[in-house]
Every structure is written in C-alpha cells, then in structure tokens.
Write a protein that holds these residues in place. Structure first.
Motif, mmCIF file in Angstrom:
data_model
loop_
_atom_site.group_PDB
_atom_site.id
_atom_site.type_symbol
_atom_site.label_atom_id
_atom_site.label_comp_id
_atom_site.label_asym_id
_atom_site.label_seq_id
_atom_site.Cartn_x
_atom_site.Cartn_y
_atom_site.Cartn_z
ATOM 1 N N GLY A 27 41.757 43.982 40.400
ATOM 2 C CA GLY A 27 41.031 42.892 39.758
ATOM 3 C C GLY A 27 39.987 43.431 38.805
ATOM 4 O O GLY A 27 39.421 44.507 39.035
ATOM 5 N N THR A 32 44.793 40.638 38.667
ATOM 6 C CA THR A 32 44.141 39.416 38.186
ATOM 7 C C THR A 32 43.083 39.800 37.164
ATOM 8 O O THR A 32 42.131 40.523 37.485
ATOM 9 N N THR A 68 35.715 32.445 35.997
ATOM 10 C CA THR A 68 36.007 32.395 37.434
ATOM 11 C C THR A 68 36.253 30.965 37.923
ATOM 12 O O THR A 68 37.070 30.742 38.826
ATOM 13 N N LEU A 101 39.784 30.136 36.930
ATOM 14 C CA LEU A 101 40.682 30.954 37.759
ATOM 15 C C LEU A 101 40.813 30.379 39.168
ATOM 16 O O LEU A 101 41.926 30.167 39.679
ATOM 17 N N GLY A 150 38.616 38.499 38.280
ATOM 18 C CA GLY A 150 39.647 38.932 39.238
ATOM 19 C C GLY A 150 39.069 39.765 40.372
ATOM 20 O O GLY A 150 39.700 39.915 41.428
#
Lengths: 236, 236
Positions: free
Chosen positions: A120, A87, A92, A95, A124
């Motif tokens: 990540g 990711t 964020t 996401l 991520g």
C-alpha cells in the motif's frame, strides 16, 4: 503468514512513480508475476484505467504485470484469486467507500492474513490500520464507516510532516491533529515520513527507508524511532 | 433576515484571540448583550469550560457576555432563546457529531434563518455551508452525516492555503484537494484565507477583510475574488 509493505508515499520528490522503492518491491513480490491493483482512491480524480496504467508502468520495470480490479466482472473473486495486491494512494474517503460498496473489506483482510502479499502507498497504507481516522485527506465523500482492514494494530499517518517553525499559518500542525485524535481514541499512530515504509511479516514489524518515524501513543510524549526499528511491540 | 459572519479563523498570526475582527463583531452584534457559545469543536481537545472561557475573554473587550451551550440543561431550548450564536473552531468532525447527537442542526438553522445573528470561525464557519466535505480537519470521530446547516448555498474552505512553490512534500495541495472534491460534488467552494470573512445579510454575501478569496466552481478554472466582492451570485 501475513506479509505487508506499508509505504508513506508512492513517489518521493525528484523521482519517478515507485522508483525509490522498486528494489524492495522486487524482493517483496519475489515469485509473483502478476498483482491486482486497487485504483479506487483515484488521486486527482483520475479514472481507474488511467491510474491502473500508471501502476502498470511502475511495475513493468521489475517485470510484474498489473491488473486493475475494475477489469474483473467480480471484484470479490478477483481478490480471492490474486497472487499479490497493491492499493494506490489518493483519497482515503473514496477508497474506503468503494471497498465497502464492493464488499471487499473482509475478503482482502482474509487473503492477506492467509499470506497474499499486500503493498500500500498513502491511502492504500492508511487502510491497513485499525481506522482511517488519521488520514490527511479531505472528506469529499461519506463512507459507511471509518473502520479499515486492521491488518496492523495501530494507525498510519502517511506523508507525515514536521511543523514548520517559520509558518505564520494558524491551521493545525500534523502533530496537533494527531494529539486531538488521541483525545477521542486510544489507537497508537505512526507518522511515516515520505520515503519510509513498514515491512510486516506476521507479527514482526520493521521500519525501513532512510528516515526516522514519529510514534504517537495516547497520553505519552511523541517519540522519534530511528530507521530499522523493530515496531513489533505495536502489534497486540 | 438571516445575518451571518463567517470567518476563516479566530486568530491571525501575531494577534490575540478574535482581536483582528473585534470592530466588525461590535457592529455585527450591535444591541446584543449576551451570546450563546458552541464549544463542541474543542480545539486541541480542550474542555467545554476552557474553550468557553477563551470565548468569554475575547468578547468581554466589546462588553458582550458569553454563555456556553453546555451550561444549559436543555441545549435545544438554549438555542431557541439565544440572542446571538458563536460557534468556535476546532475539529469539524467532532463539532458535527455533537450537533447531531444533541439534535441541534434544525433548530440552529431555524433561529438563524429567523434573524438571530450567527458568527462562526473555522469549523464554526465550515458548518454554515452545504456540507462539511471541504474541511481541513482530521476525521478523528465518525459523524452520522457530512450534511451541515446549509445557511449559505456553497461550501467554505477555511484557513485557505496557497501552494508553496518550494515544497518538496508530495502530499496534496489544498487546491488539489478541492479539485478532487469537484470530481464527486458540484457545490461551489470558497477558499477563505486567514483574516478574511463573509458578511451575509439575507441573500446578500460580501467578502470582507484585507485579502482576496479563491473561488472553486466545478469544471471551471479557480478565480481570485478581491476583497469587498459581492458573492451573492453563489446563493440560489
């Protein structure tokens, strides 16, 4: 056994995308020839295709193929079949909104707990923690919750920045923000400087990279932890 | 007629709390002997009493009394009876959460639209916009919505910071963050540098203070607006 690589950033100053961490990625994804990329964080608002191409180029150096989750008809099935997950960073809030919208929170948690390696960077990495409440990002969209994957029992603050003693700016320093977080929450927060990452194997957590990390515990003075520290005490 | 003073910050480097803006506050609150202070944003997690005392000291210099909203049994009634309102800075997520929890969004909007002068700094300025989606704060608590007072028809980014050309940090610049906002939202965003404020009278908006402000419109190159610019074109 759970296996994660949780990096502060994808890119360090003066190097190419993922370049600084490629040797580690080669070891981490040993035996994996294709990984699933989650481009939902869209840094700078780029498209999923553009972002996936960036990730693809980065991983091509170590001969790993990358498929974007948006290339699959059913993203839940894509996660279930993945041999590895990456990711990428970006926003964020966006996401996490997309992870909830696509009902991916539980399935990612499950496959990673069952041993699918997860990598990540930045946003991520944020989502591997208990909540996204220590992100640095701007709240440009409203997610249905701030709860994240809780694959580790603490929170990450990526791109951790030390206060600039010469600054005349009156906005809050990163440390002030994390201390405010602890007025309302008990979760431990690890400030990961750019170039640092965590390697998680089951309940074993080690700090890697060249820099120390800064640990914030509720009602305690922040602590500098040298690289290669064992951080397993942060896991419940 | 709506009357607002929307300031980037309470304090500029090297000066005391509110000191730089006291002459303007004296004019703005002319004829008002007591104002209602909303301390919900709790900068650094300080208590409502501590924060209200800070505001009280600041305003005592211009002979205006300050009462904290938490000192009233019924905060809605306190807003309805206020002769002036000041919302201080701190964490916008906590501020907005408390405004919703105490059912204050509508009543503040109504009294301000009916002419009660409103002064905001930082988080207190953020909430005068359409949404809080351009705050710089850390999302330490989860508010029920990012929608705010919409007393102006655009968003504020307080403590606006220009990119540092010498930075080796890979985290996003403020400009990058606001451009990401515009990938998902159309609302205009005004980057207010520390020491700048807006004076709003009805639908007339002027930039005051010594510095230019930076205006971000969706799909347009950002613009520098000199001090004393008429920004009324941003009002619908």
């Amino acid at each position: 056994m759970k296996k994660l690589l949780i990096a502060s950033t994808s890119t360090v100053h003066g190097k190419g995308y993922l370049e600084y961490i490629l040797p580690e990625l080669k070891l981490f994804f040993d035996g994996v020839s294709e990984i699933l990329f989650i481009p939902y964080a869209r840094p700078g608002g780029i498209t999923y295709d553009e972002y996936t191409n960036t990730a693809r180029k980065g991983f091509s150096v170590i001969n790993i193929d990358v498929k974007g989750i948006h290339e699959f008809e059913n993203p839940i099935e894509a996660v279930k079949k993945a041999k590895g997950i990456f990711t990428g960073g970006g926003n964020t809030f966006e996401l996490v909104s997309q992870l909830y919208k696509n009902k991916l929170i539980d399935v990612i948690k499950t496959v990673v707990e069952n041993g699918i390696p997860y990598f990540g960077t930045s946003a991520g990495s944020n989502i591997t923690g208990v909540t996204m409440k220590t992100t640095n990002d701007m709240p440009i969209v409203y997610p249905p919750s701030f709860d994240t994957l809780n694959l580790i029992d603490f929170n990450i603050n990526p791109h951790y920045l030390d206060p600039d003693p010469n600054s005349k700016h009156m906005g809050e320093t990163r440390e002030t923000r994390i201390k405010e977080f602890h007025k309302f929450n008990d979760t431990a927060v690890l400030g990961l400087r750019e170039g640092s990452w965590l390697r998680v194997d089951g309940n074993q957590v080690y700090l890697r990279g060249e820099l120390p990390a800064r640990l914030f515990l509720s009602n305690k003075t922040p602590q500098e932890l040298p690289t290669n520290s064992n951080l397993s005490f942060l896991m419940n």
